[in-house]
Design a protein around this motif. Structure first.
Motif, short mmCIF file in Angstrom:
data_model
loop_
_atom_site.label_atom_id
_atom_site.label_comp_id
_atom_site.label_asym_id
_atom_site.label_seq_id
_atom_site.Cartn_x
_atom_site.Cartn_y
_atom_site.Cartn_z
N SER A 141 -9.48 72.22 -7.31
CA SER A 141 -9.80 73.44 -7.98
C SER A 141 -10.24 73.52 -9.20
O SER A 141 -9.54 72.77 -10.38
CB SER A 141 -8.41 74.29 -7.69
N GLN B 27 -2.97 81.71 -0.35
CA GLN B 27 -4.37 81.23 -1.16
C GLN B 27 -3.91 79.88 -2.08
O GLN B 27 -4.74 79.38 -2.44
CB GLN B 27 -4.94 82.42 -2.00
N THR B 28 -2.70 79.87 -2.49
CA THR B 28 -2.33 78.63 -3.22
C THR B 28 -2.24 77.51 -2.27
O THR B 28 -2.57 76.41 -2.87
CB THR B 28 -0.73 78.99 -3.86
N TYR C 251 -4.61 76.72 0.09
CA TYR C 251 -5.81 76.33 0.27
C TYR C 251 -6.25 76.09 -1.01
O TYR C 251 -7.41 75.23 -0.96
CB TYR C 251 -6.51 77.43 0.98
N ARG C 252 -6.02 76.25 -2.35
CA ARG C 252 -6.38 75.95 -3.50
C ARG C 252 -6.24 74.29 -3.63
O ARG C 252 -6.89 73.72 -4.21
CB ARG C 252 -5.76 76.70 -4.53
N TYR C 253 -5.33 73.85 -3.04
CA TYR C 253 -4.82 72.40 -2.77
C TYR C 253 -5.37 71.39 -1.74
O TYR C 253 -5.68 70.46 -2.02
CB TYR C 253 -3.38 72.05 -3.10
#
Length: 249
Positions: free
Chosen positions: A34, A80-81, A83-85
């Motif tokens: 990200s 969403q956190t 899927y950020r990683y």
């Protein structure tokens, strides 16, 4: 049995002075996915570790069948956190596998630090990995169950996950060759082949169950590896130092 690569658009292009993608840990690769996280890399690495540790707890409790919703609840993060990683649950499972292998390798290296001979250290790495079969449960372990499935989809990532173990072997094969104890014509490839052999033997007995003590299985595998590396197993699995088989340079 680090071992250390995101694929396609997820690859990080290393600039001068930076570690290459293959040398980065799973946590560093996850943090670098990200652009926003890249601005605070240390925090990103910690967040990725929190997610992987939550996944490990769920795997211990119920295996890899946990849902993404169960994961974010366990980790205390928003969807969403996650899927950020990690682009998918499979990428998370790959990170868990790499983390387990890397931690085991650190323990092996710590134990081997007391040994002065590279062949002794190499022997420890091979046999310690297979000794883990004694602790296997009734069904295949998480790594055995997921390894081959993920291998067919993400071969490069699985290779990165097992690289820490290959690196351990490679260091000692090179050291033993330098002092004439072993005679591998290609240490890099030898280390890779031994990694594949140890993994295949572990996965087989993890699925089929033990028909003899794991120490005997480990001894057979070590004897095979030692012979393949040009060692002489006449002295407790050690090569004879009096007549090293050195290749002409």
């Amino acid at each position: 049995m680090t071992p250390r690569q995101a694929r396609g658009d997820e690859r990080v292009v290393a600039t001068a002075g930076e570690a290459s993608d293959s040398q980065m840990t799973w946590a560093e690769r996850a943090a670098d996915r990200s652009p926003m996280v890249r601005r605070s890399r240390s925090k990103g690495v910690e967040q990725a570790r929190t997610i992987v540790q939550a996944a490990q707890r769920l795997i211990e409790a119920k295996g890899p069948s946990f849902t993404t919703q169960e994961l974010i609840k366990e980790a205390g993060i928003a969807l969403q956190t996650f899927y950020r990683y990690f682009p998918s649950k499979d990428h998370l499972l790959l990170a868990v596998i790499e983390d387990i292998i890397d931690e085991n390798c650190k323990q092996y290296k710590k134990s081997a630090s007391k040994l002065s001979d590279p062949v002794d250290r190499l022997h420890l790495y091979v046999t310690a990995t297979l000794s883990g079969l004694e602790g296997a449960g009734k069904g295949p372990s998480f790594i055995t169950a997921e390894h081959w499935r993920l291998q067919t989809i993400y071969p490069d990532d699985v290779s990165a996950a097992t690289r820490p173990f290959t690196d351990l072997l490679l260091e000692e094969i090179r050291a033993a060759k330098a002092i004439g104890e072993l005679d591998s014509p290609d240490p890099e490839y030898s280390a890779w082949l031994i990694t594949q052999l140890v993994m295949a033997v572990f996965h087989h007995y993890d699925c089929a169950g033990l028909n003899e003590p794991s120490s005997q299985i480990a001894a057979r595998v070590w004897s095979f590896c030692l012979a393949a590396l040009g060692g002489d197993g006449s002295e407790k699995g050690r090569p004879r130092k009096s007549s090293p088989r050195r290749r002409a340079q």
